[in-house]
Structures are given as structure tokens and as C-alpha cells.
Design a protein around this motif. Structure first.
Motif, PDB file in Angstrom:
ATOM      1  N   MET A  48      37.253  46.182  30.382  1.00 19.61           N
ATOM      2  CA  MET A  48      37.776  45.900  29.123  1.00 19.61           C
ATOM      3  C   MET A  48      38.957  46.424  28.826  1.00 19.61           C
ATOM      4  SD  MET A  48      34.206  45.441  26.993  1.00 19.61           S
ATOM      5  CE  MET A  48      34.168  47.062  26.412  1.00 19.61           C
ATOM      6  N   ARG A  49      40.186  45.568  29.118  1.00 18.46           N
ATOM      7  CA  ARG A  49      41.620  46.222  29.172  1.00 18.46           C
ATOM      8  C   ARG A  49      42.371  45.907  27.854  1.00 18.46           C
ATOM      9  NH1 ARG A  49      43.706  43.188  34.477  1.00 18.46           N
ATOM     10  NH2 ARG A  49      42.169  44.435  35.465  1.00 18.46           N
ATOM     11  N   ASP A  50      41.870  44.597  27.105  1.00 12.28           N
ATOM     12  CA  ASP A  50      42.461  44.173  25.938  1.00 12.28           C
ATOM     13  C   ASP A  50      41.648  43.948  24.868  1.00 12.28           C
ATOM     14  OD1 ASP A  50      41.874  41.538  26.559  1.00 12.28           O
ATOM     15  OD2 ASP A  50      43.363  41.546  28.213  1.00 12.28           O
ATOM     16  N   LYS A  51      42.062  43.270  23.835  1.00  8.88           N
ATOM     17  CA  LYS A  51      41.595  43.036  22.523  1.00  8.88           C
ATOM     18  C   LYS A  51      40.599  41.732  22.867  1.00  8.88           C
ATOM     19  CE  LYS A  51      43.124  41.216  19.029  1.00  8.88           C
ATOM     20  NZ  LYS A  51      43.952  40.897  17.723  1.00  8.88           N
ATOM     21  N   GLU A  52      41.297  40.735  23.619  1.00  6.86           N
ATOM     22  CA  GLU A  52      40.396  39.407  23.852  1.00  6.86           C
ATOM     23  C   GLU A  52      39.615  39.884  24.524  1.00  6.86           C
ATOM     24  OE1 GLU A  52      41.039  36.971  22.030  1.00  6.86           O
ATOM     25  OE2 GLU A  52      42.578  37.934  20.889  1.00  6.86           O
ATOM     26  N   THR A  53      39.497  40.730  25.525  1.00  8.49           N
ATOM     27  CA  THR A  53      38.238  40.877  26.701  1.00  8.49           C
ATOM     28  C   THR A  53      37.321  41.667  25.829  1.00  8.49           C
ATOM     29  OG1 THR A  53      39.867  40.861  28.487  1.00  8.49           O
ATOM     30  CG2 THR A  53      37.708  42.024  28.935  1.00  8.49           C
ATOM     31  N   VAL A  54      37.595  42.526  24.877  1.00 11.54           N
ATOM     32  CA  VAL A  54      36.592  43.161  24.308  1.00 11.54           C
ATOM     33  C   VAL A  54      35.861  42.359  23.478  1.00 11.54           C
ATOM     34  CG1 VAL A  54      36.009  45.256  22.722  1.00 11.54           C
ATOM     35  CG2 VAL A  54      38.030  45.534  24.381  1.00 11.54           C
ATOM     36  N   LYS A  55      36.565  41.502  22.693  1.00 12.89           N
ATOM     37  CA  LYS A  55      35.682  40.511  21.843  1.00 12.89           C
ATOM     38  C   LYS A  55      34.857  39.597  22.608  1.00 12.89           C
ATOM     39  CE  LYS A  55      38.220  38.241  18.808  1.00 12.89           C
ATOM     40  NZ  LYS A  55      39.377  37.450  18.152  1.00 12.89           N
ATOM     41  N   ALA A  56      35.298  39.086  23.730  1.00 11.85           N
ATOM     42  CA  ALA A  56      34.456  38.301  24.525  1.00 11.85           C
ATOM     43  C   ALA A  56      33.255  38.993  24.816  1.00 11.85           C
ATOM     44  CB  ALA A  56      35.321  37.656  25.725  1.00 11.85           C
ATOM     45  N   THR A 108      26.796  35.739  41.245  1.00 15.01           N
ATOM     46  CA  THR A 108      27.938  35.119  41.441  1.00 15.01           C
ATOM     47  C   THR A 108      29.212  36.144  41.199  1.00 15.01           C
ATOM     48  OG1 THR A 108      27.145  32.931  40.812  1.00 15.01           O
ATOM     49  CG2 THR A 108      29.552  33.407  40.876  1.00 15.01           C
ATOM     50  N   GLN A 109      30.124  36.369  42.073  1.00 14.10           N
ATOM     51  CA  GLN A 109      31.122  37.183  41.953  1.00 14.10           C
ATOM     52  C   GLN A 109      32.430  36.432  41.960  1.00 14.10           C
ATOM     53  OE1 GLN A 109      29.640  39.894  45.361  1.00 14.10           O
ATOM     54  NE2 GLN A 109      31.207  41.360  44.009  1.00 14.10           N
ATOM     55  N   ARG A 110      33.120  36.659  40.880  1.00 18.85           N
ATOM     56  CA  ARG A 110      34.753  36.044  40.721  1.00 18.85           C
ATOM     57  C   ARG A 110      35.799  37.171  40.579  1.00 18.85           C
ATOM     58  NH1 ARG A 110      31.810  32.050  36.389  1.00 18.85           N
ATOM     59  NH2 ARG A 110      31.189  30.506  37.688  1.00 18.85           N
ATOM     60  N   GLU A 111      37.014  36.788  41.244  1.00 18.34           N
ATOM     61  CA  GLU A 111      38.195  37.570  41.293  1.00 18.34           C
ATOM     62  C   GLU A 111      39.287  37.017  40.467  1.00 18.34           C
ATOM     63  OE1 GLU A 111      39.018  39.540  44.945  1.00 18.34           O
ATOM     64  OE2 GLU A 111      40.985  38.790  44.912  1.00 18.34           O
ATOM     65  N   LEU A 112      39.886  37.775  39.788  1.00 23.38           N
ATOM     66  CA  LEU A 112      40.956  37.427  38.933  1.00 23.38           C
ATOM     67  C   LEU A 112      41.920  36.851  39.665  1.00 23.38           C
ATOM     68  CD1 LEU A 112      42.205  37.629  36.003  1.00 23.38           C
ATOM     69  CD2 LEU A 112      43.277  39.569  36.367  1.00 23.38           C
ATOM     70  N   GLY A 113      42.610  35.702  39.436  1.00 25.82           N
ATOM     71  CA  GLY A 113      43.545  35.006  40.004  1.00 25.82           C
ATOM     72  C   GLY A 113      43.175  34.065  41.203  1.00 25.82           C
ATOM     73  N   ARG A 114      41.897  34.433  41.450  1.00 23.61           N
ATOM     74  CA  ARG A 114      41.345  33.462  42.616  1.00 23.61           C
ATOM     75  C   ARG A 114      40.266  32.529  42.220  1.00 23.61           C
ATOM     76  NH1 ARG A 114      38.300  36.380  47.348  1.00 23.61           N
ATOM     77  NH2 ARG A 114      36.744  36.168  46.024  1.00 23.61           N
ATOM     78  N   ASP A 115      39.377  33.151  41.345  1.00 25.96           N
ATOM     79  CA  ASP A 115      38.210  32.355  40.772  1.00 25.96           C
ATOM     80  C   ASP A 115      38.187  32.243  39.360  1.00 25.96           C
ATOM     81  OD1 ASP A 115      37.145  32.450  43.491  1.00 25.96           O
ATOM     82  OD2 ASP A 115      36.602  34.535  43.215  1.00 25.96           O
ATOM     83  N   MET A 116      39.298  32.922  38.755  1.00 21.35           N
ATOM     84  CA  MET A 116      39.272  33.154  37.213  1.00 21.35           C
ATOM     85  C   MET A 116      40.860  33.384  36.695  1.00 21.35           C
ATOM     86  SD  MET A 116      37.158  36.341  36.106  1.00 21.35           S
ATOM     87  CE  MET A 116      37.931  38.049  36.545  1.00 21.35           C
ATOM     88  N   VAL A 117      41.084  32.745  35.420  1.00 20.64           N
ATOM     89  CA  VAL A 117      42.504  32.818  35.010  1.00 20.64           C
ATOM     90  C   VAL A 117      42.878  34.088  34.199  1.00 20.64           C
ATOM     91  CG1 VAL A 117      44.357  31.829  33.521  1.00 20.64           C
ATOM     92  CG2 VAL A 117      42.708  30.583  34.914  1.00 20.64           C
ATOM     93  N   SER A 118      41.761  34.688  33.523  1.00 18.86           N
ATOM     94  CA  SER A 118      41.425  35.789  32.696  1.00 18.86           C
ATOM     95  C   SER A 118      40.106  36.560  32.572  1.00 18.86           C
ATOM     96  CB  SER A 118      42.493  35.776  31.291  1.00 18.86           C
ATOM     97  OG  SER A 118      41.550  34.692  30.717  1.00 18.86           O
ATOM     98  N   PHE A 119      39.838  37.521  32.094  1.00 15.78           N
ATOM     99  CA  PHE A 119      38.854  38.009  32.053  1.00 15.78           C
ATOM    100  C   PHE A 119      38.037  37.180  30.487  1.00 15.78           C
ATOM    101  CE2 PHE A 119      39.898  41.871  34.419  1.00 15.78           C
ATOM    102  CZ  PHE A 119      38.953  41.922  35.229  1.00 15.78           C
ATOM    103  N   ASP A 120      38.909  37.342  29.589  1.00 15.15           N
ATOM    104  CA  ASP A 120      38.412  36.614  28.304  1.00 15.15           C
ATOM    105  C   ASP A 120      37.855  35.038  28.405  1.00 15.15           C
ATOM    106  OD1 ASP A 120      41.175  36.371  28.375  1.00 15.15           O
ATOM    107  OD2 ASP A 120      41.114  35.267  26.693  1.00 15.15           O
ATOM    108  N   LEU A 121      38.794  34.362  29.224  1.00 12.97           N
ATOM    109  CA  LEU A 121      38.467  32.918  29.262  1.00 12.97           C
ATOM    110  C   LEU A 121      37.040  32.924  30.260  1.00 12.97           C
ATOM    111  CD1 LEU A 121      41.803  31.097  29.846  1.00 12.97           C
ATOM    112  CD2 LEU A 121      40.102  30.585  28.027  1.00 12.97           C
TER     113      LEU A 121
END
Length: 352
Positions: free
Chosen positions: A205-213, A174-187
Motif C-alpha cells: 500500500m504505497r500511495d493514497k489511491e492504493t490505500v483507498k482502493a 490468480t497472481q498479477r505482476e505490475l507492468g506485465r499483468d496490470m498497470v497499477s495497484f489501484d486500477l
């Protein structure tokens, strides 16, 4: 206009197209920029028309907020492109990266054999790093396709934008694109853990929340593959740790020491025999390296990387030596592109 230019880029295996008002269209092939034949400079009206044709309502909202927008664009049956729209002196400017329809194999890319060990990995963190334009997306696509052709796995990709497209073979993807299929990487990472994943690819992995997730996903028994814009393995470790505040860094080092499987840092070079060729640094997380990461002694990792050949490790210097020996680059290329000129020169002195 845009379709004709992109079609030319795909037919001639160029890597990039650049459009800006007042300049003739520009192509990049094997790192060299050149103008398109006798074409006239792009007008503001032409550029406005291109953006209006390809932008959706979501794209406009995002662009108005950030003055930049990334998207994918496809010539059906032929090629895909990653397109970025930004501004230049109050006019639009466009950069398009060519993505071949066919996903190259790891052998075709010249990737180290050690990467085939991913078939034996069920959890942990694999990091693919390098500067923009050095083939990280292609490497990840090749790795995922290798898994898809061999293993029965549930694979999710989280991308911005989707570049290579996969067809289910042994795996379900399953492939998801930011803005079309998802709101943010961490969510997206939070929710994908509830969808029975085996392997998760995080586009960046562009920010702290994404790295944590991503760390959380790897800790809970999933194999996470991610990219970072870092030059080498040591810088990658430091970047991940430094993204967190000081009071959390000790915990992150401990997590990373256990979860890290490998770091592959790469650089594309001009191949003297034609086209481009890949040089890779490969770090495998052994118990000794894990101890150094946990203790915050990242600067000592390089010496273990140099002597880790039996584990499948490789320094950039080793990779460049091999490429020079086989005639793909010359000594000047090797010296210019080596990660640390001081180390390179010291080694050359030792050989004399």
C-alpha cells in the motif's frame, strides 16, 4: 555469470546478491556481507551484458523513466529471485533477493498461532508490516498457502514483482505482476472487485489511491491482506491516516476502526542457534482499540496492546523476552532490537 552467481546464492541459502562495476560480487548471509571467493571485480561490459540479457522492452521503458526497475527472475525448478536494477556512477548495479521455491509453513517461520484465525475471517484488513528485508513477503506467502490448503476461496495477488508462486489446492489463485499483468495497484484493485474475489493480497500500500482502493475492497465484503514499510502497529495506523489530507482523516479513522482485523509487525534477528529468527508484534482490533483509532488516540493503543494477551496480542518486548528465554537471542540482542528502549529499560527496573 549471473546464473552461476544466483545458483550459488540458492545452493548456500544466502539472502542477497549485490553486483556493481568495479567491485567483486557480494553475498549476504544471516545479515553479513562478504565477497565471493577469488572472483574478479565486475566490469562495465559484464554488467551491461547482464542487464541486456534480462531486460524486456517494458523493462527498458520503465527503467528509462525511473532509473530503477524491479523484476522477478527464475532458475527453473530451483529458485526465484526479486531483482532490482539501478545506477551507480553511470553504470548499472544489481541487487537480487533469494526466494526459495518451497513456501515455508507458519510454524516453520515461527509466526504466532493467532495468525491461523485468518481461516475464520471473511472480510476486513490484515496488515503485515516491517522494514525491507524482514520477511513480509514470506509471511504473506505462508498465510496464503495456509488458506489455499484449507479453504475453498478465490484468491487474487497483486505484486511488484511476483515472488512466491502458488499452485491451486483447495483455492483458486490468480497472481498479477505490475507492468506485465496490470498497470497499477489501484486500477487492478478496481477491476478485481468485478472478478468474484474472496481474498485479495496487495503487495504494497504505497500511495493514497492504493490505500483507498484497498479500504473500498475491504468495505465491500472482501478479506484484504497488504504490506507496509512501517515499524510497528501504532506507526502503521498513523501512516495510513496521514497519507490522506486533513479533511479526509476523520473518515479514514472511522473506516479503519471497523475494517482492521489485525496488524502483524515483524523483525528478523540473528539466531544464536543458527540462521535467522522472527520477532512479531501482533495487534488485534478489539472494540476498545477500534474506539481509540476512531477517536484519533493512537498513542493509547500501546497500553491496550500490552494487556491484550487474552486476545492473542503480543508486543515486540514480549516476543523478544520469549526468544531470549529460549536461548535464541541474548539480553544484548533483546535490548538492541526492542521497539522502544525506554519502555524496555523501565520494565527491567520494575523487575528488579
Amino acid at each position: 555469470m549471473l546464473l552461476e552467481l544466483l545458483d550459488y546464492i540458492a545452493e548456500n541459502k544466502c539472502s542477497d546478491l549485490h553486483l556493481k562495476v568495479g567491485s567483486r560480487p557480494i553475498q549476504r548471509k544471516n545479515t553479513v556481507l562478504s565477497y565471493f571467493g577469488r572472483m574478479e571485480p565486475v566490469t562495465k561490459e559484464e554488467m551491461d551484458g547482464i542487464v541486456n540479457d534480462i531486460f524486456t522492452e517494458y523493462a527498458w521503458k520503465n527503467f528509462e523513466k525511473n532509473m530503477n526497475f524491479d523484476m522477478s527472475y527464475e532458475i527453473p525448478g530451483k529458485a526465484r529471485f526479486r531483482i532490482n536494477i539501478s545506477k551507480d556512477k553511470n553504470s548499472y548495479t544489481l541487487a537480487a533477493r533469494y526466494i526459495p521455491k518451497e513456501i515455508p509453513s507458519m510454524k516453520e517461520l515461527g509466526l504466532p498461532e493467532k495468525l491461523k484465525d485468518i481461516t475464520a475471517m471473511s472480510d476486513g484488513l490484515i496488515l503485515i508490516t516491517g522494514a525491507t528485508g524482514n520477511g513480509k513477503s514470506t509471511t504473506v506467502a505462508s498465510m496464503l498457502n495456509y488458506l489455499n490448503q484449507r479453504l475453498n476461496r478465490r484468491i487474487y495477488t497483486l505484486e511488484d514483482p511476483i515472488e512466491y508462486e502458488f499452485e491451486d489446492e483447495c483455492s483458486i489463485i490468480t497472481q498479477r505482476e505490475l507492468g506485465r499483468d496490470m498497470v497499477s495497484f489501484d486500477l487492478a484493485l478496481k477491476y478485481v472487485l468485478r472478478q468474484d474475489p474472496d481474498i485479495i493480497f496487495v503487495g504494497e500500500m504505497r500511495d493514497k489511491e492504493t490505500v483507498k482502493a484497498a479500504i473500498r475492497a475491504a468495505e465491500t465484503g472482501h478479506l484484504v491482506i497488504a504490506t507496509l514499510h512501517t515499524r510497528d502497529a501504532i506507526q502503521t495506523i498513523d501512516r495510513i491516516v496521514d497519507i490522506f489530507p486533513g479533511e479526509q482523516q476523520s473518515q479514514v479513522k472511522s473506516q479503519l476502526s471497523k475494517l482492521l482485523q489485525m496488524i502483524v509487525s515483524q523483525q528478523l534477528l540473528i539466531n544464536r542457534k543458527g540462521g535467522m529468527i522472527l520477532a512479531c508484534e501482533v495487534l488485534i482490533n478489539t472494540p476498545a482499540i477500534g474506539n481509540l483509532i476512531r477517536e484519533g488516540k493512537g498513542h493509547q493503543v500501546y497500553s491496550m496492546l500490552e494487556t491484550g494477551g487474552e486476545y492473542g496480542m503480543m508486543t515486540f518486548e514480549n516476543a523478544l523476552d520469549g526468544l531470549a528465554r529460549d536461548g535464541y537471542i541474548d539480553k544484548g540482542d533483546k535490548e538492541k532490537n526492542v521497539a522502544s528502549r525506554a519502555i524496555y529499560k523501565d520494565k527491567e527496573k520494575e523487575r528488579v
